[in-house]
Design an enzyme around this catalytic site. Structure first.
Site, mmCIF file in Angstrom:
data_model
loop_
_atom_site.group_PDB
_atom_site.id
_atom_site.type_symbol
_atom_site.label_atom_id
_atom_site.label_comp_id
_atom_site.label_asym_id
_atom_site.label_seq_id
_atom_site.Cartn_x
_atom_site.Cartn_y
_atom_site.Cartn_z
ATOM 1 N N GLY A 111 0.938 -1.312 -0.136
ATOM 2 C CA GLY A 111 -0.091 0.007 -0.017
ATOM 3 C C GLY A 111 0.863 1.059 0.036
ATOM 4 C CD GLN A 158 3.683 5.640 2.636
ATOM 5 O OE1 GLN A 158 2.793 4.934 2.211
ATOM 6 N NE2 GLN A 158 5.017 4.893 3.147
ATOM 7 C CB CYS A 187 6.661 1.666 6.961
ATOM 8 S SG CYS A 187 5.947 2.843 6.400
ATOM 9 C CG LEU A 188 7.242 1.744 0.768
ATOM 10 C CD1 LEU A 188 6.554 2.324 -0.696
ATOM 11 C CD2 LEU A 188 8.664 0.991 0.074
ATOM 12 C CG HIS A 194 0.693 0.261 7.209
ATOM 13 N ND1 HIS A 194 1.808 -0.416 7.956
ATOM 14 C CD2 HIS A 194 1.580 0.926 6.356
ATOM 15 C CE1 HIS A 194 3.072 0.448 7.493
ATOM 16 N NE2 HIS A 194 2.761 1.129 6.421
ATOM 17 C CD GLU A 195 -0.511 1.894 3.313
ATOM 18 O OE1 GLU A 195 -0.173 3.312 3.203
ATOM 19 O OE2 GLU A 195 0.400 1.209 3.032
ATOM 20 C CG HIS A 223 1.501 5.868 6.193
ATOM 21 N ND1 HIS A 223 2.498 6.261 6.757
ATOM 22 C CD2 HIS A 223 1.579 4.296 5.763
ATOM 23 C CE1 HIS A 223 3.437 5.317 6.806
ATOM 24 N NE2 HIS A 223 2.884 4.244 6.033
#
Length: 134
Positions: free
Chosen positions: A2, A7, A50-51, A92-93, A96
């Site tokens: 995702g 981000q 995570c990115l 998770h998204e 963010h």
């Protein structure tokens, strides 16, 4: 799995996903202005990365079931329900978009280890205002 718009420096409440669930069914899509409607079921501690924190991973507790509602990019209402790994992705998204990272859900030794890994990462700030606290 995702990617939230913030981000990559886009100030919109949007995320995209291409994520399997625990039965290996692929979920592909996007949601604009998502809002969590439910996060329930058993809490499962699973590996999460995570990115935004490359190379950092930790067993992170998440609910095994999640439901979010929002709209598509054409304004059509959408309700997305996920279980297992896909539920983890949805939560998770959404975190963010609310300014959170998976490390915010860690406690104790797991949190200390993740913060130490962040401090030691080659991309980490070297002190000052951007430094990560233990």
């Amino acid at each position: 799995m995702g990617l939230a718009a913030n981000q990559i420096g886009v100030g919109l409440r949007v995320f995209v996903f291409d994520c399997p669930d625990d039965e290996d069914h692929r979920h592909l899509g996007h949601v604009v202005n998502p809002r969590p409607v439910a996060a329930d079921g058993v809490t499962v501690r699973g590996p999460e990365g995570c990115l935004s924190l490359p190379g950092v991973e930790a067993g992170t507790p998440r609910h095994d079931h999640a439901v979010i509602e929002g709209v598509t990019m054409t304004g059509e209402p959408v309700r997305i329900e996920g279980t297992g790994f896909f539920a983890r992705c949805l939560q998770h998204e959404c975190d963010h978009l609310d300014g959170g990272l998976f490390i915010d859900r860690l406690t104790g030794l797991r949190r200390r280890r993740a913060l130490r890994a962040i401090r030691r990462a080659p991309w980490a700030p070297t002190g000052g205002a951007g430094a990560v606290e233990a």
